[in-house]
Motif scaffolding. Structure first.
Motif, PDB file in Angstrom:
ATOM      1  N   LYS A   7      18.879 -32.242 -34.597  1.00  0.00           N
ATOM      2  CA  LYS A   7      19.023 -32.281 -33.141  1.00  0.00           C
ATOM      3  C   LYS A   7      18.058 -31.295 -32.478  1.00  0.00           C
ATOM      4  N   GLU A   8      17.929 -30.109 -33.059  1.00  0.00           N
ATOM      5  CA  GLU A   8      17.022 -29.105 -32.502  1.00  0.00           C
ATOM      6  C   GLU A   8      15.571 -29.585 -32.582  1.00  0.00           C
ATOM      7  N   PHE A   9      15.226 -30.224 -33.720  1.00  0.00           N
ATOM      8  CA  PHE A   9      13.878 -30.757 -33.882  1.00  0.00           C
ATOM      9  C   PHE A   9      13.597 -31.853 -32.860  1.00  0.00           C
ATOM     10  N   LEU A  10      14.539 -32.790 -32.708  1.00  0.00           N
ATOM     11  CA  LEU A  10      14.344 -33.880 -31.771  1.00  0.00           C
ATOM     12  C   LEU A  10      14.210 -33.371 -30.341  1.00  0.00           C
ATOM     13  N   ALA A  11      14.996 -32.354 -30.014  1.00  0.00           N
ATOM     14  CA  ALA A  11      14.955 -31.809 -28.656  1.00  0.00           C
ATOM     15  C   ALA A  11      13.589 -31.217 -28.326  1.00  0.00           C
ATOM     16  N   SER A  12      12.817 -30.855 -29.350  1.00  0.00           N
ATOM     17  CA  SER A  12      11.491 -30.273 -29.136  1.00  0.00           C
ATOM     18  C   SER A  12      10.417 -31.333 -28.934  1.00  0.00           C
ATOM     19  N   LEU A  13      10.778 -32.603 -29.095  1.00  0.00           N
ATOM     20  CA  LEU A  13       9.812 -33.696 -29.019  1.00  0.00           C
ATOM     21  C   LEU A  13       9.887 -34.400 -27.669  1.00  0.00           C
ATOM     22  N   PRO A  14       8.798 -35.072 -27.283  1.00  0.00           N
ATOM     23  CA  PRO A  14       8.844 -35.857 -26.029  1.00  0.00           C
ATOM     24  C   PRO A  14       9.762 -37.063 -26.197  1.00  0.00           C
ATOM     25  N   GLU A  15      10.635 -37.276 -25.219  1.00  0.00           N
ATOM     26  CA  GLU A  15      11.553 -38.407 -25.277  1.00  0.00           C
ATOM     27  C   GLU A  15      10.834 -39.684 -24.815  1.00  0.00           C
ATOM     28  N   LEU A  16      11.093 -40.776 -25.525  1.00  0.00           N
ATOM     29  CA  LEU A  16      10.621 -42.087 -25.088  1.00  0.00           C
ATOM     30  C   LEU A  16      11.737 -42.702 -24.259  1.00  0.00           C
ATOM     31  N   GLU A  17      11.610 -42.637 -22.954  1.00  0.00           N
ATOM     32  CA  GLU A  17      12.673 -43.088 -22.071  1.00  0.00           C
ATOM     33  C   GLU A  17      12.808 -44.603 -22.108  1.00  0.00           C
ATOM     34  N   GLU A 130      21.904 -44.297 -27.495  1.00  0.00           N
ATOM     35  CA  GLU A 130      20.824 -43.826 -28.347  1.00  0.00           C
ATOM     36  C   GLU A 130      19.641 -43.365 -27.517  1.00  0.00           C
ATOM     37  N   GLN A 131      18.933 -42.374 -28.043  1.00  0.00           N
ATOM     38  CA  GLN A 131      17.713 -41.864 -27.452  1.00  0.00           C
ATOM     39  C   GLN A 131      16.621 -41.906 -28.516  1.00  0.00           C
ATOM     40  N   PHE A 132      15.391 -42.145 -28.052  1.00  0.00           N
ATOM     41  CA  PHE A 132      14.245 -42.169 -28.951  1.00  0.00           C
ATOM     42  C   PHE A 132      13.284 -41.051 -28.576  1.00  0.00           C
ATOM     43  N   PHE A 133      12.678 -40.456 -29.598  1.00  0.00           N
ATOM     44  CA  PHE A 133      11.736 -39.369 -29.408  1.00  0.00           C
ATOM     45  C   PHE A 133      10.474 -39.677 -30.211  1.00  0.00           C
ATOM     46  N   ILE A 134       9.327 -39.297 -29.685  1.00  0.00           N
ATOM     47  CA  ILE A 134       8.057 -39.599 -30.341  1.00  0.00           C
ATOM     48  C   ILE A 134       7.665 -38.454 -31.258  1.00  0.00           C
ATOM     49  N   VAL A 135       7.485 -38.762 -32.541  1.00  0.00           N
ATOM     50  CA  VAL A 135       7.064 -37.783 -33.543  1.00  0.00           C
ATOM     51  C   VAL A 135       5.561 -37.987 -33.748  1.00  0.00           C
ATOM     52  N   GLN A 136       4.745 -37.228 -33.053  1.00  0.00           N
ATOM     53  CA  GLN A 136       3.293 -37.405 -33.107  1.00  0.00           C
ATOM     54  C   GLN A 136       2.680 -36.248 -33.884  1.00  0.00           C
ATOM     55  N   GLU A 137       2.418 -36.506 -35.167  1.00  0.00           N
ATOM     56  CA  GLU A 137       1.842 -35.481 -36.032  1.00  0.00           C
ATOM     57  C   GLU A 137       0.322 -35.492 -35.925  1.00  0.00           C
ATOM     58  N   ASP A 138      -0.282 -34.320 -36.182  1.00  0.00           N
ATOM     59  CA  ASP A 138      -1.725 -34.159 -35.980  1.00  0.00           C
ATOM     60  C   ASP A 138      -2.545 -35.120 -36.828  1.00  0.00           C
ATOM     61  N   HIS A 139      -2.044 -35.406 -38.038  1.00  0.00           N
ATOM     62  CA  HIS A 139      -2.845 -36.230 -38.951  1.00  0.00           C
ATOM     63  C   HIS A 139      -2.808 -37.717 -38.596  1.00  0.00           C
ATOM     64  N   CYS A 140      -1.860 -38.130 -37.763  1.00  0.00           N
ATOM     65  CA  CYS A 140      -1.589 -39.560 -37.573  1.00  0.00           C
ATOM     66  C   CYS A 140      -2.604 -40.206 -36.620  1.00  0.00           C
ATOM     67  N   ARG A 141      -3.260 -41.251 -37.120  1.00  0.00           N
ATOM     68  CA  ARG A 141      -4.208 -42.010 -36.310  1.00  0.00           C
ATOM     69  C   ARG A 141      -3.580 -43.289 -35.759  1.00  0.00           C
ATOM     70  N   GLY A 142      -2.326 -43.543 -36.109  1.00  0.00           N
ATOM     71  CA  GLY A 142      -1.663 -44.762 -35.677  1.00  0.00           C
ATOM     72  C   GLY A 142      -1.518 -44.886 -34.182  1.00  0.00           C
ATOM     73  N   PHE A 143      -1.473 -43.724 -33.483  1.00  0.00           N
ATOM     74  CA  PHE A 143      -1.318 -43.740 -32.032  1.00  0.00           C
ATOM     75  C   PHE A 143      -2.597 -44.162 -31.314  1.00  0.00           C
ATOM     76  N   GLU A 144      -3.702 -44.288 -32.061  1.00  0.00           N
ATOM     77  CA  GLU A 144      -4.964 -44.718 -31.472  1.00  0.00           C
ATOM     78  C   GLU A 144      -5.105 -46.243 -31.485  1.00  0.00           C
ATOM     79  N   GLU A 145      -4.120 -46.923 -32.079  1.00  0.00           N
ATOM     80  CA  GLU A 145      -4.142 -48.379 -32.146  1.00  0.00           C
ATOM     81  C   GLU A 145      -3.639 -48.990 -30.830  1.00  0.00           C
TER      82      GLU A 145
END
Length: 255
Positions: A7-17, A130-145
């Motif tokens: 929960k603490e980790f998710l709270a630190s991430l941007p929420e996908l509303e 339910e709530q969704f949060f975006i886990v965007q790690e530095d190595h991930c190139r998937g968000f460029e698609e």
């Protein structure tokens, strides 16, 4: 409902509303392929373990010994199983190959939701919000698609719906224990391990201890419980709920 650390980790991430979208695609050939499958602290739910065991054709005792580590949660008294990573520098997942996940069709729920995190809370009507949060790690190139998703469309596309009912119900049981403010007795923790994580052993326990003789369970459901692990897990939820909270909608003690 995730544990406190999650929960603490998710709270630190941007929420996908709700209704908002993000862009993402993962596929063999993308430069970061498999990079997210290492150095994980991956909690396995009962349904995760059911699916993984079945894909590997392993008994519960063998699977838990080979592929998990366990500790007892102090706030609930229930076990928590984590996927055992390979003992190498990368701490890679034991099921990942250069071509991707070898158990892809039965991969855990958390792997299905990535790159989203999902948190739930009771909605007061017997269901969950339910709530969704975006886990965007530095190595991930998937968000460029260019592929675009909402939280709900990603959940549907990745086959998470099959996991929702079981996982959410299990998390609700843990939340109700936490609300009482005291962990379950040690014996109940052992029973939870048997009922939720050792379904093949639980099926044998049901027969040996003549469990059905104590409850109103019709013959069709009895047969399903002893032959189908999904049905056995559903019964396990009913059985543990009845013992912990003295009532559950789907199971009643005789007389």
């Amino acid at each position: 409902m995730p544990n406190d650390e999650t929960k603490e980790f998710l709270a630190s991430l941007p929420e996908l509303e709700e209704g908002k979208t993000y862009k993402f695609k993962c596929y063999p050939g993308i430069s970061c392929f498999n990079a997210c499958c290492s150095d994980l602290n991956l909690i396995l739910t009962p349904y995760d373990i059911l699916r993984l065991r079945r894909a590997l054709s392993q008994g519960s005792v063998e699977f838990l010994r080979l592929h998990t580590t366990m500790h007892k949660c102090e706030d609930t008294g229930f076990p928590e199983f984590h996927l055992r990573m390979n003992d190498n520098k990368a701490r890679s997942c034991p099921f990942v190959t250069p071509e991707g996940c070898s158990l892809y069709e039965n991969r855990p729920g958390a792997c299905r939701m990535y790159p989203l995190g999902r948190a739930t809370r009771p909605d007061g009507k017997g269901g969950v919000c339910e709530q969704f949060f975006i886990v965007q790690e530095d190595h991930c190139r998937g968000f460029e698609e260019k592929d675009e998703w909402t939280g709900m469309s990603w959940k549907e596309d990745q086959g998470f719906e099959a996991y929702t009912s079981s996982n959410d119900r299990y998390m609700n049981i843990l939340a109700r224990i936490k609300q009482r403010g005291a962990p379950v007795p040690e014996k109940m923790g052992h029973m939870a391990t048997l009922a939720f994580y050792k379904l093949d052993e639980f099926q044998r326990f049901i027969t040996h201890m003549r469990v059905f003789s104590r409850f109103d369970v019709d013959e069709a459901r009895q047969k399903a419980i002893l032959e189908d692990e999904e049905a056995a897990l559903e019964f396990a939820m009913d059985w543990i709920e009845l013992m912990l909270f003295e009532s559950t909608p789907n199971l009643k003690a005789k007389g």
